[in-house]
Design a protein around this motif. Structure first.
Motif, mmCIF file in Angstrom:
data_model
loop_
_atom_site.group_PDB
_atom_site.id
_atom_site.type_symbol
_atom_site.label_atom_id
_atom_site.label_comp_id
_atom_site.label_asym_id
_atom_site.label_seq_id
_atom_site.Cartn_x
_atom_site.Cartn_y
_atom_site.Cartn_z
ATOM 1 N N UNK A 62 0.440 -1.363 0.079
ATOM 2 C CA UNK A 62 -0.014 0.427 0.535
ATOM 3 C C UNK A 62 0.912 1.745 0.036
ATOM 4 N N UNK A 63 1.512 1.120 0.723
ATOM 5 C CA UNK A 63 2.868 1.979 0.545
ATOM 6 C C UNK A 63 3.852 2.174 -0.326
ATOM 7 N N UNK A 64 3.629 1.422 -1.251
ATOM 8 C CA UNK A 64 4.593 1.132 -2.232
ATOM 9 C C UNK A 64 4.071 1.802 -3.686
ATOM 10 N N UNK A 65 3.077 2.053 -3.726
ATOM 11 C CA UNK A 65 1.599 2.047 -4.312
ATOM 12 C C UNK A 65 1.879 3.744 -4.406
ATOM 13 N N UNK A 66 1.000 4.135 -2.612
ATOM 14 C CA UNK A 66 0.556 5.700 -2.204
ATOM 15 C C UNK A 66 2.250 6.727 -3.130
#
Length: 321
Positions: free
Chosen positions: A130-134
């Motif tokens: 989730x952090x990687x995508x954001x």
């Protein structure tokens, strides 16, 4: 706390309207069932788009997004800071549709382009997906100019994590009832995780369950997952962080704001009385929730109007299909 006496009639009616969608006996591990009910609830609360706002689906850095343009003609990419909105849902629920009208109303109220990111969800994709995508979307947008970050609940967590990674490229951050700390028992007896353990809309047990799904097991003490674990807050962008009083996460905002201020960062926070987790959906049903949403929009507009803070190190280019 006796919530019946503490919450006003409008918020109690909102809680009841939300609960009406959760009449199915769903097992905690029935992820598809949980998503089906959550999505149906979000559709029931959808308030439509304000006049003059249009939306366009596409991708940025390989992540599905929805862009909202304010004003006649919805001039996407017209310049100025854009708002990257990251939705709530415990890292397990939600998507481009669940907070669709929220994003459209932010665009209308601020005159800014808003971009919602459809980051990958747990448990199919565990942290740090989730952090990687954001962060991928944020870096791509920041390569074109300053950005603003905004998110509610899990999305607030992601906004704080992204801001820490590319702080020089962010013009401002607005967090709405975010989860910012590593929450694991035993809890201090005076903690909101104890005081508000059985709050309406979100319980401490809910938080623990979402965390296990997010990590595929016991949570790992990673500052990208729990921004309060960070050890360097210097140079962070200005922040407005809002907590709901009747929420196990209520203590996170004051703790985060204190850390920012200790590092010399401009930060304002409030624990808003008489509000519950998820009250964004009550903004057309509750005067208190409406005032909170107005505060969110005003802060984004005010951050956008400031001179640029200076560039910084984001790479990649934004693309829209």
């Amino acid at each position: 706390m006796t919530y019946r006496d503490h919450l006003d009639d409008e918020i109690r009616a909102f809680i009841a309207a939300t609960a009406a969608h959760y009449t199915e006996a769903l097992a905690p591990d029935d992820i598809e069932g949980q998503r089906r009910v959550y999505d149906a609830m979000a559709r029931a609360f959808h308030h439509g788009y304000p006049d003059g706002v249009a939306a366009l689906d596409g991708t940025i850095a390989g992540v599905p997004v929805r862009r909202y343009g304010p004003g006649a003609g919805a001039a996407f990419g017209a310049g100025g800071p854009v708002v990257l909105y990251l939705h709530g849902g415990g890292f397990v629920l939600g998507g481009l549709d669940s907070h669709d009208d929220v994003c459209a109303e932010i665009a209308a109220a601020t005159g800014l382009e808003v971009i919602a990111a459809d980051y990958r969800l747990a448990p199919e994709h565990v942290h740090p997906a989730q952090v990687d995508d954001a962060l991928a979307v944020a870096r791509a947008l920041a390569a074109e100019g300053p950005i603003l970050l905004c998110g509610d609940s899990a999305g607030g967590t992601l906004a704080a994590a992204v801001a820490a990674e590319i702080r020089a490229s962010v013009a401002g951050v607005v967090l709405i009832y975010p989860s910012l700390g590593l929450h694991a028992p035993p809890y201090p007896p005076d903690s909101s995780l104890v005081r508000q353990a059985r709050a309406p809309m979100l319980t401490t047990a809910d938080m623990e369950a979402y965390a296990r799904l997010r990590f595929g097991g016991d949570p790992v003490p990673d500052p990208r997952a729990f921004p309060l674990l960070g050890d360097d807050f210097a140079g962070m962008p200005p922040v407005l962080a809002l907590a709901a009083e009747c929420d196990p996460l209520a203590d996170d905002v004051p703790a985060y704001v204190a850390r920012l201020r200790a590092a010399g960062v401009e930060a304002e926070g409030a624990v808003e009385p008489g509000l519950v987790h998820g009250h964004l959906r009550a903004r057309h049903r509750s005067a208190k929730a409406a005032a909170s949403f107005a505060r969110v929009c005003a802060a984004l507009a005010e951050f956008a109007a400031r001179p640029a803070r200076g560039g910084g190190g984001a790479t990649g280019a934004a693309e829209t299909a």
